[in-house]
Scaffold this active site. Structure first.
Site, PDB file in Angstrom:
ATOM      1  N   SER A   1     -10.136  -0.476   6.958  1.00 49.32           N
ATOM      2  CA  SER A   1      -9.510  -0.276   5.643  1.00 49.32           C
ATOM      3  C   SER A   1      -8.783  -1.480   5.067  1.00 49.32           C
ATOM      4  O   SER A   1      -8.364  -1.441   3.908  1.00 49.32           O
ATOM      5  CB  SER A   1      -8.531   0.897   5.704  1.00 49.32           C
ATOM      6  OG  SER A   1      -9.218   2.115   5.623  1.00 49.32           O
TER       7      SER A   1
ATOM      8  N   SER B   1      -9.826   1.836   2.747  1.00 49.24           N
ATOM      9  CA  SER B   1      -8.934   2.610   1.923  1.00 49.24           C
ATOM     10  C   SER B   1      -7.877   1.759   1.201  1.00 49.24           C
ATOM     11  O   SER B   1      -7.265   2.239   0.244  1.00 49.24           O
ATOM     12  CB  SER B   1      -8.206   3.657   2.776  1.00 49.24           C
ATOM     13  OG  SER B   1      -7.337   3.032   3.696  1.00 49.24           O
TER      14      SER B   1
ATOM     15  N   LYS C   1       0.859  -1.194   0.000  1.00 49.04           N
ATOM     16  CA  LYS C   1       0.000   0.000   0.000  1.00 49.04           C
ATOM     17  C   LYS C   1       0.891   1.238   0.000  1.00 49.04           C
ATOM     18  O   LYS C   1       1.922   1.259   0.682  1.00 49.04           O
ATOM     19  CB  LYS C   1      -0.900  -0.026   1.239  1.00 49.04           C
ATOM     20  CG  LYS C   1      -1.946   1.081   1.284  1.00 49.04           C
ATOM     21  CD  LYS C   1      -2.846   0.934   2.514  1.00 49.04           C
ATOM     22  CE  LYS C   1      -3.931   1.984   2.562  1.00 49.04           C
ATOM     23  NZ  LYS C   1      -4.809   1.842   3.740  1.00 49.04           N
TER      24      LYS C   1
END
Lengths: 474, 95
Positions: free
Chosen positions: A172, A148, A72
């Site tokens: 997330s 997210s 990420k």
């Protein structure tokens, strides 16, 4: 068949047998990215050459030796970008160091490969708040991947990553895993170092794996955890072998169903899939009990005080002086701050900074932040009480399957309320996992549904055992 | 509990963000809606409850008071949007 479709467990076997090399894996993943990333938009960038070089040098005697892992874009990896999907960091930031979690991954032999899209600074649950591109759900590209960590989940579910790291502040990791149809694990708060994870809400943030199987989540977690003295909240506790419960049965395991999590407003297809999963768990010998978490209704409000307040403080560091965007038209220092930040941050980030600053401003602290910290105690006590009766708690991960792109855009409150089942887990610091539990058909497409399992603090072994038993029996 | 109403331009200044009048009106409306929802916390009597700052509390975390390697000056400056020699450059602050 491309090795990009494989699991970590399977690749390990084939590496051990000498059938493939780490270079083969990286090449296949790179080919898969080239073929499908245009459609999915999961990766913001990737450097195949650097990964190949690392793969060639990988120590294959290590448990993750030569396995590429997608990252990420809010975790620092030396020499790579770390944009947080923000214009603020997109132009000219190169990480000068490895995050604590990345160091652990490397110690396990893994090779970081690619930077995965996300909501800007991890603020959002659709990945639509990325300033750098749209990520699409691999099951239905008209829909969001969740967020997210939407890039991480879309890459894993879309077979353009073997596995990935995400971060979870209010759901997330778990929610995008549910939306895309893969496994997402948020460890106990403090299990994984937050050093080098760009901070959103420091008392809630935690790094964790997004994988194709529960076993892979356990394998990856084995190489993420441990005390790091650069993160004062990382826990100095024993790191068990998280695979030790994989394959064991769940006869007699007590599973709690919180009545506050089985409510009107949850999509009927989600409820049906979760009900079927509960029956399956019962057929495997688990003892199902009704429980109550009476302060659940305070969760979302509590979170949307604490998280923006902490974010407003954390994002004060983005001043345009030491790194990141600097406005070219400022004539004095105040104007420099105002313009650099206003040009660099997107709407959701501004919303949360404004909200958090307001709630921490003079005269409002007791009314909001202190009050939310008290509510947090009640939510945590609910779980402590529940875990005196049960070993694991089960619920839907999200009340609905993946939305269409644009559906929740610019309606922040509606989007915030979708986090109702995942937020309390962060507030209480507990481990939680989402595993696929069936589909719901919408517009002629079968969309994945996620089953959330919540564990006692530091008891990821039991959580993974239960999740694996269910996944295996499905 | 104060009435949930945000003075958006004041808060923007505290946040070091500049908002156009249109943006200010837009955020003010949205954030007042969020604050009205957050006011559900007031319905609960939280008077005597101890606040929780961290779910897994740890106290008095210290490390050995010894030097250890850190960033070099060049590493610190490597991402500077503007630098002069070995310093960060900022707009003039002293007349």
């Amino acid at each position: 068949m491309s090795l990009a479709t494989s699991t970590i467990a399977h690749l390990r076997q084939r590496l051990k047998a000498g059938e493939i090399t780490p270079r083969d894996i990286v090449q296949d993943v790179a080919k898969a990215i080239e073929a499908r990333n245009g459609e999915l938009g999961a990766y913001l960038s990737y450097d195949t050459e650097a990964a190949l070089k690392e793969a060639d040098q990988a120590d294959q005697s290590l448990p993750l030796g030569g396995i590429p892992i997608g990252i990420k874009d809010n975790l620092n990896v030396t020499g790579q970008p770390c944009t947080c999907a923000s214009k603020f960091l997109a132009e000219n930031y190169t990480s000068p160091y490895d995050a604590g979690a990345i160091q652990k991954l490397r110690q396990g032999g893994a090779v970081p490969l690619g930077r995965l899209n996300m909501d800007e600074f991890a603020m959002g649950s659709t990945t639509e708040n990325s300033a750098l591109g749209t990520t699409r759900n691999p099951r239905d590209t008209r829909r969001v991947p969740g967020g997210s960590s939407g890039g991480s989940a879309a890459a894993v579910a879309g077979d353009i990553a073997i596995a990935a790291l995400g971060s979870d502040t209010g759901g997330s990791i778990r929610q995008p895993a549910a939306f895309c149809g893969c496994v997402g694990l948020k460890p106990t708060y403090g299990r994984v170092s937050r050093f080098g994870l760009v901070a959103f809400a420091s008392s809630l943030d935690q790094v964790g794996p997004i994988t194709k199987t529960v076993e892979d989540a356990a394998l990856l977690l084995n190489h993420l955890c441990g005390k790091d003295d650069r993160d004062s909240t990382s826990l100095n506790v024993e790191v068990p072998d998280f695979t030790s419960g994989i394959g064991k049965d769940i006869k007699g395991l007590r599973i709690g169903l919180p009545k506050e999590y089985f409510i009107d407003g949850t999509h009927a297809g989600v409820s049906a899939a979760v009900d079927a999963a509960i029956q399956k768990l019962e057929s495997l010998g688990a003892i199902i009990e009704q429980i109550s978490l009476p302060h659940t209704e305070l969760g979302v409000a509590t979170y949307y005080v604490l998280a923006p307040a902490e974010a407003s403080a954390n994002l004060a560091r983005f001043d345009g002086v030491r790194y990141g965007h600097r406005s070219s038209s400022a004539s004095d220092l105040m104007e420099h701050y105002l313009k650099s930040r206003s040009e660099g941050f997107g709407p959701e980030v501004k919303r949360r900074i404004l909200l958090g600053t307001y709630m921490l401003s003079s005269g409002y602290y007791d009314a909001y932040y202190l009050r939310a910290q008290k509510a947090r105690t009640l939510i945590r006590n609910d779980f402590t009480e529940a875990f005196s009766k049960v070993d694991v708690i089960v619920s839907p991960t999200s009340p609905a399957p993946a939305h269409k792109l644009g559906e929740l855009k610019d309606n922040p409150l509606a989007a915030y309320l979708e986090d109702v089942f995942t937020i309390p887990v962060n507030l209480a610091g507990l481990p939680g996992i989402s595993v696929p539990c069936g589909d719901v058909e919408l517009d002629g497409v079968k969309l994945p549904v996620g089953l959330q399992l919540i564990g006692k603090p530091l008891d990821e072994v039991t959580l993974l055992r239960a999740a694996h038993a269910y996944e295996h029996a499905r | 509990m104060p009435a949930a109403h945000i003075d958006i331009q004041h808060v923007a200044k505290l946040s070091r963000l500049s908002l156009t009048p249109e943006e200010a009106a837009h955020y003010e409306k949205q954030l007042n809606g969020v604050l009205a929802y957050i006011d559900t916390l007031t319905a609960h009597d939280l008077g005597d409850v101890e606040p929780t700052a961290h779910a897994m509390p740890v106290w008095d975390v210290t490390r050995a008071d010894t030097s250890r390697p850190g960033f070099s000056q060049e590493q610190c400056l490597s991402n500077a949007p503007k630098r002069v020699g070995d310093q960060f450059q900022i707009p003039k602050v002293i007349e």
